[in-house]
Design an enzyme around this catalytic site. Structure first.
Site, PDB file in Angstrom:
ATOM      1  N   MET A 159     -40.804  -1.357 -69.991  1.00 22.82           N
ATOM      2  CA  MET A 159     -41.140  -0.039 -69.442  1.00 22.82           C
ATOM      3  C   MET A 159     -41.412   0.976 -70.550  1.00 22.82           C
ATOM      4  O   MET A 159     -42.347   1.773 -70.468  1.00 22.82           O
ATOM      5  CB  MET A 159     -39.998   0.459 -68.555  1.00 22.82           C
ATOM      6  CG  MET A 159     -40.291   1.803 -67.907  1.00 22.82           C
ATOM      7  SD  MET A 159     -38.887   2.464 -67.007  1.00 22.82           S
ATOM      8  CE  MET A 159     -38.869   1.419 -65.554  1.00 22.82           C
ATOM      9  N   ARG A 216     -71.183  -1.013 -50.243  1.00 19.76           N
ATOM     10  CA  ARG A 216     -69.996  -0.167 -50.252  1.00 19.76           C
ATOM     11  C   ARG A 216     -70.387   1.088 -49.480  1.00 19.76           C
ATOM     12  O   ARG A 216     -70.210   1.124 -48.279  1.00 19.76           O
ATOM     13  CB  ARG A 216     -69.576   0.096 -51.705  1.00 19.76           C
ATOM     14  CG  ARG A 216     -68.114   0.308 -51.899  1.00 19.76           C
ATOM     15  CD  ARG A 216     -67.736   0.415 -53.347  1.00 19.76           C
ATOM     16  NE  ARG A 216     -68.575   1.372 -54.094  1.00 19.76           N
ATOM     17  CZ  ARG A 216     -68.397   1.710 -55.365  1.00 19.76           C
ATOM     18  NH1 ARG A 216     -67.419   1.150 -56.046  1.00 19.76           N
ATOM     19  NH2 ARG A 216     -69.173   2.582 -55.957  1.00 19.76           N
ATOM     20  N   LYS A 246     -64.920  12.139 -62.423  1.00 23.62           N
ATOM     21  CA  LYS A 246     -63.975  11.794 -61.349  1.00 23.62           C
ATOM     22  C   LYS A 246     -62.688  11.246 -61.958  1.00 23.62           C
ATOM     23  O   LYS A 246     -62.645  10.943 -63.152  1.00 23.62           O
ATOM     24  CB  LYS A 246     -64.617  10.782 -60.406  1.00 23.62           C
ATOM     25  CG  LYS A 246     -64.957   9.457 -61.047  1.00 23.62           C
ATOM     26  CD  LYS A 246     -65.836   8.621 -60.133  1.00 23.62           C
ATOM     27  CE  LYS A 246     -66.180   7.299 -60.794  1.00 23.62           C
ATOM     28  NZ  LYS A 246     -67.215   6.577 -60.043  1.00 23.62           N
ATOM     29  N   TYR A 271     -37.862  -9.538 -72.646  1.00 23.07           N
ATOM     30  CA  TYR A 271     -37.564 -10.068 -71.314  1.00 23.07           C
ATOM     31  C   TYR A 271     -38.245 -11.420 -71.111  1.00 23.07           C
ATOM     32  O   TYR A 271     -39.404 -11.597 -71.475  1.00 23.07           O
ATOM     33  CB  TYR A 271     -38.064  -9.116 -70.236  1.00 23.07           C
ATOM     34  CG  TYR A 271     -37.240  -7.866 -70.096  1.00 23.07           C
ATOM     35  CD1 TYR A 271     -35.886  -7.941 -69.753  1.00 23.07           C
ATOM     36  CD2 TYR A 271     -37.814  -6.620 -70.287  1.00 23.07           C
ATOM     37  CE1 TYR A 271     -35.134  -6.783 -69.614  1.00 23.07           C
ATOM     38  CE2 TYR A 271     -37.073  -5.455 -70.142  1.00 23.07           C
ATOM     39  CZ  TYR A 271     -35.725  -5.552 -69.811  1.00 23.07           C
ATOM     40  OH  TYR A 271     -34.980  -4.405 -69.669  1.00 23.07           O
TER      41      TYR A 271
HETATM   42  C1  LIG Z   1     -68.246   6.450 -60.888  1.00 20.34           C
HETATM   43  C2  LIG Z   1     -69.665   6.542 -60.546  1.00 20.34           C
HETATM   44  C3  LIG Z   1     -70.632   6.556 -61.553  1.00 20.34           C
HETATM   45  C4  LIG Z   1     -70.290   6.387 -63.010  1.00 20.34           C
HETATM   46  O1  LIG Z   1     -70.070   5.024 -63.261  1.00 20.34           O
HETATM   47  P1  LIG Z   1     -69.845   4.475 -64.753  1.00 20.34           P
HETATM   48  O2  LIG Z   1     -69.828   3.008 -64.608  1.00 20.34           O
HETATM   49  O3  LIG Z   1     -68.518   5.005 -65.194  1.00 20.34           O
HETATM   50  O4  LIG Z   1     -70.966   4.995 -65.562  1.00 20.34           O
HETATM   51  C5  LIG Z   1     -71.945   6.718 -61.170  1.00 20.34           C
HETATM   52  N1  LIG Z   1     -72.291   6.845 -59.874  1.00 20.34           N
HETATM   53  C6  LIG Z   1     -71.389   6.815 -58.884  1.00 20.34           C
HETATM   54  C7  LIG Z   1     -71.834   6.938 -57.473  1.00 20.34           C
HETATM   55  C8  LIG Z   1     -70.056   6.655 -59.177  1.00 20.34           C
HETATM   56  O5  LIG Z   1     -69.146   6.639 -58.202  1.00 20.34           O
END
Ligand SMILES: *Cc1c(COP(=O)(O)O)cnc(C)c1O
Length: 362
Positions: A302, A130, A35, A254
């Site tokens: 930046m 969640r 992802k 800065y």
């Molecule tokens: C992102 C995600 C993972 C992977 O998590 P990591 O901590 O990067 O291993 C696994 N399961 C779900 C449902 C996720 O959204």
């Protein structure tokens, strides 16, 4: 000449990290979680290294299309399922497996016209609060799904909130096991941290590692990438484009946030927050110059940062600066240490690599 900044994706390291996970989860199949554009590495750039995975897990439908476009015929899992009824058509067309975590998604499936039943991962909210059905509602969701002609096999799934921390997974695992006790189907429960740290309790049929595939420790600073035998999947490097010689009392950058206590050589490196280097890094953040560990001084701008050249007196214009990952001489700066200095996690740094940074796969 373009700016000297460059991100390098280490194909062999990604492959090594996947094998490393496999060794700990021998009885499980492995989703390579890609992802967020493969945690900022680029789906097309990591694909070849992760071909040995059993499937690709992600959550953006356009990313799923990209994985199919690369020629992947195996499983692809949408970790958040569909967002809209039309997404189910794409699931049918591209043969995507998808998570179901709420009633609305079951409603959409029930109304979906398809010849081929779809593979579902039914998500239990075992305490993270969640996504997922509450334990009291999980079995009725399973029963409803199982009765739909649109549904093929149902895998039972949950996600841990504390696999990386001291609270651990026992409380959630207990809820998962109690709720799913006599339900048929495969199980998928472990992210990176659960896969490496809690392998015995939390194997399941499908593990879902993300961050460890990219070489970041799932539990920094308790564990480190070296401790888990993980290799950096990404190096961010640049060069010095200027050197300044300060005397006691001179300030840098800065806000004049850093003041030299005595004579000091400062290197100016071509990287800044517009490249994805965190602005929250302050004086003391580790940086490698010519592979030698030194520190950031002053604020991140930046397009530039300033570094203390005291430990590398030979450094000058053009010297290599490693922000995270591998230096040419073999020294390694774990991304987790830089993230910690910025008050964040390796995940965020990888994902925030800016589009203006050129990337090569090596
Ligand atoms: C992102 C995600 C993972 C992977 O998590 P990591 O901590 O990067 O291993 C696994 N399961 C779900 C449902 C996720 O959204």
């Amino acid at each position: 000449m373009p700016r000297p900044i460059l991100a390098t994706i280490h194909a062999a390291a990604l492959r090594h990290n996947l094998e490393r996970v496999r060794r700990d989860a021998l009885e499980s199949r492995v989703w390579a979680v890609v992802k967020a554009n493969a945690y900022g590495h680029g789906i097309e750039r990591v694909f070849d290294s992760f071909r040995a995975a059993d499937g690709f897990a992600l959550l953006d439908l356009a990313e799923a299309e990209r994985v199919r476009a690369l020629g992947w015929r195996g499983p692809i899992l949408l970790l958040e399922g569909v967002f809209d009824a039309r997404d189910l058509e794409l699931c049918s067309r591209l043969d995507l497996w998808h998570t179901v975590h709420c009633d609305e998604q079951i409603d959409m499936l029930a109304a979906h016209k398809t010849q081929t039943p779809q593979r579902i991962f039914l998500k239990l909210n075992s305490g993270m609060n969640r996504l997922g059905f509450a334990p009291a509602r999980y079995r009725s969701a399973w029963t409803r799904l199982n009765a739909l002609p649109q549904v093929d096999e149902i895998t039972l799934m949950t996600h841990f909130s504390d696999a990386d921390g001291t609270r651990g997974i026992a409380h959630q695992l207990e809820v998962f096991e109690r709720t799913t006790l006599d339900l048929p189907g495969e199980r998928s429960i472990a992210n990176s941290a659960a896969t490496l740290r809690h392998a015995c309790e939390a194997r399941g049929d499908w593990v879902r590692p993300g961050i460890v595939l990219y070489g970041s420790a799932p539990d920094f600073p308790v564990g480190s990438a070296a401790h888990w035998h993980l290799q950096p999947g990404m190096t961010l490097a640049t060069r010095l484009i200027s050197v300044q010689t300060l005397k006691a009392g001179d300030t840098v950058g800065y806000g004049s946030s850093f003041t030299a206590e005595g004579p000091l050589r400062i290197g100016v490196a071509a990287v800044g927050y517009a490249d994805g280097y965190p602005r929250h890094c302050t004086t003391g953040t580790p940086v490698l110059v010519n592979g030698v560990r030194t520190r950031l001084v002053g604020r991140v701008s930046m397009d530039m940062i300033t570094v203390d050249l005291t430990p590398v007196p030979e450094a000058g214009f053009g010297s290599e600066v490693t922000l995270w990952g591998n230096a040419s001489g073999g020294a390694v700066l774990p991304i987790d240490e830089v993230a910690q200095a910025a008050g964040t996690v390796g995940y965020e740094l990888m994902c925030a690599l800016a589009p203006r940074v050129p990337v090569v796969v090596a």
